[in-house]
Structure formats: structure tokens, C-alpha cells
Design a protein around this motif. Structure first.
Motif, short mmCIF file in Angstrom:
data_model
loop_
_atom_site.label_atom_id
_atom_site.label_comp_id
_atom_site.label_asym_id
_atom_site.label_seq_id
_atom_site.Cartn_x
_atom_site.Cartn_y
_atom_site.Cartn_z
N CYS A 161 0.82 -1.22 0.00
CA CYS A 161 0.00 0.00 0.00
C CYS A 161 0.85 1.27 0.00
N SER B 102 -1.77 1.52 4.41
CA SER B 102 -2.55 0.51 5.10
C SER B 102 -2.33 0.71 6.59
N CYS C 124 -5.94 -1.21 1.40
CA CYS C 124 -5.32 0.10 1.29
C CYS C 124 -6.38 1.19 1.45
#
Length: 155
Positions: free
Chosen positions: A58, A78, A85
């Protein structure tokens, strides 16, 4: 027979004019949503791939939305490993492109003022854009020549 040839030539000229008009009114090749899919480091001497990394985490994910002369870059994060995400922040700005030098410049405003960054286009097609990070000044393979950091985006 001559009449048939003249009609065919007239038809071709009308079609070619339409084609020119379509090209004239076509959108910018940047227009649309681009997603960062991969980063690469290329050898500064011969462009051989020294490192390649698909963007799965992410913290590396981002999308760029180009509309007219504006750009919105969304960065993700994240909260915890394994969770989806979420948006970390969005940068809104303008961009300009110099076709002769293949240089794209982004200009943004944030809480600290205005800043800009420039990159060079290595490749631009309908579905792939490769940007050379002009701020990357490292010698990844220690051969004495600065290497290139490439960001690969897909539509």
C-alpha cells in the motif's frame, strides 16, 4: 470508368479530412487514470534492468488522474498488514509537457507553499507511461555512473 475513379478519389479525400479532424480534436495522451504498477532501476550505461519491483504494498501504491492540464495524485497506505489500502493523501496540481525535451513538470500547492517536480518520459503509449525520476542521483550497481529510477504506470 473515369467517373468511378473520380468518385473513389473524392471519397478518399473526405475520409482523410475526417481523420485529420479526429487527430486535431483528440485528447492528450496523458488524459485518464494511471496506476503505478512497477518501479525499476536501469543501468546508467546501457539501460539494463538492475532492479524491478511490482507495486503490491500500500505504501507504494498511487494513482495519477490527468484531466486537461490538471493532475490529482492519490497516495495510499494501510493501517495494518493485511488490511485493505486506504487513501493517505491527494495532491492536486497542474502539469505541463515539453515534447521536444520529453519533460513533464508537475506544480502543486501545499501547506508549505508551491513546489514542482520534473520527470522525463521514457515511454508513453495508450496504456503505459514510463517516467524517469530526475531526482534519482544514485549509483545502484557501484560502477561510477548514476543509474535511472523508472516509475511505470498503466491505464
Amino acid at each position: 470508368m473515369k467517373k468511378l475513379i473520380l468518385i473513389a478519389l473524392a471519397s478518399l479525400s473526405i475520409i482523410s479530412c475526417r481523420k485529420d479532424d479526429d487527430n486535431y480534436n483528440s485528447k492528450s495522451p496523458f488524459e485518464g487514470t494511471w496506476t503505478l504498477s512497477k518501479n525499476q532501476i536501469l543501468d546508467g550505461k546501457d539501460d539494463q534492468i538492475l532492479f524491478s519491483n511490482n507495486q503490491l504494498e500500500c505504501s507504494y501504491k498511487r494513482t495519477c488522474v490527468f484531466v486537461g492540464e490538471t493532475i490529482a495524485i492519490t497516495h495510499f497506505k494501510s493501517e495494518y498488514s493485511g488490511l485493505p489500502c486506504v487513501i493517505n493523501n491527494i495532491e492536486n496540481g497542474k502539469f505541463s509537457y515539453d515534447d521536444a525535451s520529453k519533460k513533464i513538470t508537475f506544480k502543486f500547492d501545499n501547506q508549505f507553499g508551491q513546489y514542482s517536480e520534473s520527470h522525463y518520459i521514457k515511454l508513453l503509449s495508450n496504456n503505459e507511461m514510463q517516467l524517469i525520476d530526475s531526482n534519482y542521483q544514485y549509483d545502484y550497481n557501484n560502477d561510477g555512473i548514476a543509474d535511472k529510477y523508472i516509475m511505470i504506470f498503466n491505464k
